[in-house]
Design a protein around this motif. Structure first.
Motif, PDB file in Angstrom:
ATOM      1  N   LYS A   1       7.415   1.243   7.396  1.00 23.93           N
ATOM      2  CA  LYS A   1       7.321   2.166   6.262  1.00 23.93           C
ATOM      3  C   LYS A   1       5.980   2.913   6.279  1.00 23.93           C
ATOM      4  CE  LYS A   1       9.806   1.413   2.021  1.00 23.93           C
ATOM      5  NZ  LYS A   1       9.895   0.576   0.858  1.00 23.93           N
ATOM      6  N   ALA A   2       4.904   2.135   6.484  1.00 22.68           N
ATOM      7  CA  ALA A   2       3.556   2.738   6.486  1.00 22.68           C
ATOM      8  C   ALA A   2       3.433   3.754   7.609  1.00 22.68           C
ATOM      9  CB  ALA A   2       2.497   1.654   6.636  1.00 22.68           C
ATOM     10  N   ASN A   3       3.998   3.413   8.789  1.00 17.50           N
ATOM     11  CA  ASN A   3       3.955   4.353   9.909  1.00 17.50           C
ATOM     12  C   ASN A   3       4.700   5.645   9.583  1.00 17.50           C
ATOM     13  OD1 ASN A   3       2.367   3.096  11.848  1.00 17.50           O
ATOM     14  ND2 ASN A   3       4.047   1.686  12.374  1.00 17.50           N
ATOM     15  N   LYS A   4       5.844   5.476   8.875  1.00 18.45           N
ATOM     16  CA  LYS A   4       6.650   6.655   8.510  1.00 18.45           C
ATOM     17  C   LYS A   4       5.842   7.550   7.566  1.00 18.45           C
ATOM     18  CE  LYS A   4      10.823   6.735   6.336  1.00 18.45           C
ATOM     19  NZ  LYS A   4      12.037   6.028   5.981  1.00 18.45           N
ATOM     20  N   TYR A   5       5.158   6.905   6.612  1.00 16.29           N
ATOM     21  CA  TYR A   5       4.372   7.689   5.635  1.00 16.29           C
ATOM     22  C   TYR A   5       3.270   8.463   6.357  1.00 16.29           C
ATOM     23  CZ  TYR A   5       6.629   5.006   1.909  1.00 16.29           C
ATOM     24  OH  TYR A   5       7.536   4.450   1.076  1.00 16.29           O
ATOM     25  N   LEU A   6       2.642   7.765   7.328  1.00 14.29           N
ATOM     26  CA  LEU A   6       1.561   8.435   8.074  1.00 14.29           C
ATOM     27  C   LEU A   6       2.101   9.638   8.848  1.00 14.29           C
ATOM     28  CD1 LEU A   6      -0.663   5.516   9.441  1.00 14.29           C
ATOM     29  CD2 LEU A   6      -1.205   7.166   7.653  1.00 14.29           C
ATOM     30  N   THR A   7       3.302   9.477   9.418  1.00 20.33           N
ATOM     31  CA  THR A   7       3.903  10.603  10.147  1.00 20.33           C
ATOM     32  C   THR A   7       4.135  11.776   9.189  1.00 20.33           C
ATOM     33  OG1 THR A   7       5.034   8.964  11.467  1.00 20.33           O
ATOM     34  CG2 THR A   7       5.803  11.233  11.710  1.00 20.33           C
ATOM     35  N   PHE A   8       4.603  11.451   7.975  1.00 24.69           N
ATOM     36  CA  PHE A   8       4.825  12.528   6.981  1.00 24.69           C
ATOM     37  C   PHE A   8       3.516  13.260   6.676  1.00 24.69           C
ATOM     38  CE2 PHE A   8       8.750  10.265   5.073  1.00 24.69           C
ATOM     39  CZ  PHE A   8       9.579  10.929   5.981  1.00 24.69           C
ATOM     40  N   ILE A   9       2.452  12.461   6.500  1.00 18.10           N
ATOM     41  CA  ILE A   9       1.149  13.093   6.185  1.00 18.10           C
ATOM     42  C   ILE A   9       0.731  13.994   7.343  1.00 18.10           C
ATOM     43  CG2 ILE A   9      -1.297  12.704   5.633  1.00 18.10           C
ATOM     44  CD1 ILE A   9      -0.557  10.020   4.439  1.00 18.10           C
ATOM     45  N   THR A  10       0.898  13.502   8.583  1.00 16.69           N
ATOM     46  CA  THR A  10       0.504  14.316   9.744  1.00 16.69           C
ATOM     47  C   THR A  10       1.317  15.606   9.783  1.00 16.69           C
ATOM     48  OG1 THR A  10       0.200  12.246  10.908  1.00 16.69           O
ATOM     49  CG2 THR A  10       0.161  14.233  12.246  1.00 16.69           C
ATOM     50  N   GLN A  11       2.622  15.477   9.576  1.00 14.68           N
ATOM     51  CA  GLN A  11       3.479  16.671   9.641  1.00 14.68           C
ATOM     52  C   GLN A  11       3.081  17.688   8.573  1.00 14.68           C
ATOM     53  OE1 GLN A  11       7.426  15.035   9.349  1.00 14.68           O
ATOM     54  NE2 GLN A  11       7.616  14.779  11.576  1.00 14.68           N
ATOM     55  N   SER A  12       2.824  17.170   7.358  1.00 17.30           N
ATOM     56  CA  SER A  12       2.461  18.094   6.262  1.00 17.30           C
ATOM     57  C   SER A  12       1.134  18.760   6.543  1.00 17.30           C
ATOM     58  CB  SER A  12       2.342  17.356   4.935  1.00 17.30           C
ATOM     59  OG  SER A  12       3.552  16.788   4.626  1.00 17.30           O
ATOM     60  N   SER A  13       0.149  17.958   7.065  1.00 15.79           N
ATOM     61  CA  SER A  13      -1.136  18.619   7.310  1.00 15.79           C
ATOM     62  C   SER A  13      -1.034  19.618   8.458  1.00 15.79           C
ATOM     63  CB  SER A  13      -2.301  17.659   7.511  1.00 15.79           C
ATOM     64  OG  SER A  13      -1.890  16.387   7.794  1.00 15.79           O
TER      65      SER A  13
ATOM     66  N   SER B   1      -8.118  13.944  10.441  1.00 14.17           N
ATOM     67  CA  SER B   1      -8.822  13.043  11.358  1.00 14.17           C
ATOM     68  C   SER B   1      -8.748  11.595  10.855  1.00 14.17           C
ATOM     69  CB  SER B   1     -10.264  13.490  11.599  1.00 14.17           C
ATOM     70  OG  SER B   1     -10.909  13.668  10.398  1.00 14.17           O
ATOM     71  N   PHE B   2      -8.721  11.396   9.517  1.00 17.94           N
ATOM     72  CA  PHE B   2      -8.602  10.012   9.025  1.00 17.94           C
ATOM     73  C   PHE B   2      -7.197   9.450   9.255  1.00 17.94           C
ATOM     74  CE2 PHE B   2     -12.689  10.697   6.950  1.00 17.94           C
ATOM     75  CZ  PHE B   2     -13.295   9.480   7.237  1.00 17.94           C
ATOM     76  N   VAL B   3      -6.203  10.299   9.164  1.00 20.70           N
ATOM     77  CA  VAL B   3      -4.844   9.832   9.470  1.00 20.70           C
ATOM     78  C   VAL B   3      -4.773   9.446  10.940  1.00 20.70           C
ATOM     79  CG1 VAL B   3      -2.420  10.508   9.619  1.00 20.70           C
ATOM     80  CG2 VAL B   3      -3.750  11.167   7.631  1.00 20.70           C
ATOM     81  N   ASP B   4      -5.406  10.258  11.797  1.00 20.70           N
ATOM     82  CA  ASP B   4      -5.475   9.964  13.231  1.00 20.70           C
ATOM     83  C   ASP B   4      -6.105   8.595  13.471  1.00 20.70           C
ATOM     84  OD1 ASP B   4      -4.329  12.071  14.401  1.00 20.70           O
ATOM     85  OD2 ASP B   4      -6.158  12.878  15.357  1.00 20.70           O
ATOM     86  N   LEU B   5      -7.259   8.380  12.787  1.00 22.57           N
ATOM     87  CA  LEU B   5      -7.968   7.105  12.924  1.00 22.57           C
ATOM     88  C   LEU B   5      -7.088   5.941  12.483  1.00 22.57           C
ATOM     89  CD1 LEU B   5     -11.618   7.803  11.669  1.00 22.57           C
ATOM     90  CD2 LEU B   5     -10.881   7.027  13.929  1.00 22.57           C
ATOM     91  N   LEU B   6      -6.442   6.120  11.333  1.00 18.25           N
ATOM     92  CA  LEU B   6      -5.552   5.073  10.813  1.00 18.25           C
ATOM     93  C   LEU B   6      -4.487   4.716  11.844  1.00 18.25           C
ATOM     94  CD1 LEU B   6      -4.601   5.706   7.068  1.00 18.25           C
ATOM     95  CD2 LEU B   6      -5.235   3.547   8.121  1.00 18.25           C
TER      96      LEU B   6
END
Ligand code: ADP
Length: 355
Positions: free
Chosen positions: A146-158, A130-135
């Protein structure tokens, strides 16, 4: 038997050849027996060199012409080895029983652990997601690529972790609701085929089945078993080849033996055991979707039904997954001998139903 000469034995009371334990055994037996009746007595003696000898004595009463009891004719055999073997058997049975109980407890602990772990892991994961969503929402357009790519990775992993945790939870729940039912596997299979309708038509899969038995089992679990095996048979198809899947069953003495045969990519024999272990896969996610839990589910389900699961396969030439279901409990119905041949006594059944 006792190592004494006749002279040494003559005139001695029988208890002379017994130790205290033997005397106790004899006393208990004498109390139960009556003179004048045929008897079988097991007695414990001590040889001249101090070894224990167990004997079985069968006695028959002897009466004189007037019908008066005169004594008994006895036959004595050495049963020391038999007693010893029986004791070993009793000990090994008791040992097995203890080990079985230990195993059952360990399994319960393990299931409890898997349940608690997967259940409790969900909470921090939900918070992360939910915090990644908020971000992503509140900082949309403010972050660099780059930051957007990292966030996508976090979403995919979770997301992947969510699936893994759900799989683990499902695994720990198998067999929790234990209600045995009569299951007509023909009906069960047609329901599974209906549930997989989209996948089957998308992939042009042809599914055929022979007459399947009515078994005693846990219906949610048996549904899942058929579903997992069918889905795998379709998923691991050969490119540009119509997936053909044949489901059949034969009846053996103590179990049903089912077979799910496909014409897919096959499996190297060296992986035959590994594929049934939780989260073990032979391919990466980009090749074939999945988390590697389907077959471990199947294994747990089959074992819950007193059976086994195994695979016979040639790489490039399809696989046949076989599993057995114990038919020892009441409620199993033998396969009908019909126009296609008998399913009894290990004979194969011809396929008669095309979905
Ligand atoms: P998943 O399908 O999620 O990978 P499974 O536990 O169902 O997990 O299967 C484990 C592995 O066994 C698969 O990754 C695949 O390599 C192999 N496998 C299972 N079923 C088949 C099949 N019908 N044909 C070929 N390989 C299979």
């Amino acid at each position: 038997m006792f190592g004494y000469t006749v002279d040494e034995m003559m005139g001695k009371k029988i208890s002379y050849f017994m130790d205290e334990e033997g005397i106790k055994v004899a006393a208990a037996q004498l109390e139960n027996g009556k003179s004048g009746e045929s008897q079988i007595l097991d007695s414990r003696f001590i040889t001249k060199t101090g070894k224990v000898v167990w004997t079985r004595m069968s006695t028959n009463p002897i009466f004189d012409d007037a019908g008066i009891y005169k004594g008994a004719l006895a036959m004595v055999i050495d049963i020391t080895k038999r007693r010893h073997d029986e004791e070993l058997l009793r000990n090994s049975e008791a040992f097995l029983e203890i080990k079985n109980k230990e195993l059952e407890l360990k399994n319960q602990e393990l299931e409890q652990f898997a349940y608690v772990a997967s259940h409790d892991l969900q909470e921090p994961l939900r918070t992360t997601s939910s915090f990644v969503d908020l971000l992503q929402k509140q900082y949309s357009g403010k972050l660099d690529e780059k930051a957007n790519k990292y966030l996508t990775f976090i979403t995919q992993s979770s997301d992947r972790m969510k699936v893994l945790i759900k799989d683990l939870l499902d695994y720990s729940r198998i067999g929790r609701k234990k209600e045995l039912e009569q299951i007509d596997c023909n009906i069960m299979l047609s329901q599974v085929v209906e549930d997989l309708h989209k996948l089957i038509t998308d992939e042009n899969a042809v599914i055929t089945s022979g007459p399947l038995p009515v078994i005693q089992g846990y219906s949610t679990e048996i549904h899942q078993l058929f579903q997992n095996l069918l889905m795998n048979a379709i998923k691991f198809r050969k490119k540009d080849v119509t997936p053909r899947i044949e489901i059949s069953a034969i009846q053996n003495k103590v179990c049903w033996e089912f077979a799910v045969k496909d014409n897919g990519i096959g499996i190297d024999e060296k992986h035959n055991d590994r594929i049934f272990i939780i989260f073990q896969r032979l391919h990466n996610r980009t090749e074939y979707q999945g988390s590697g839990i389907g077959l471990s589910h199947c294994k747990k389900i089959v074992e819950l039904h007193g059976g086994k699961i195994w695979v016979k396969s040639t790489p490039g030439n399809g696989s046949t997954f076989k599993f057995s279901i114990s038919s020892k409990q009441e409620g199993h119905v033998p396969l009908n001998a019909d126009a296609n041949g008998s399913g009894k006594n290990g004979k194969a059944i011809k396929y008669n139903h095309v979905y």
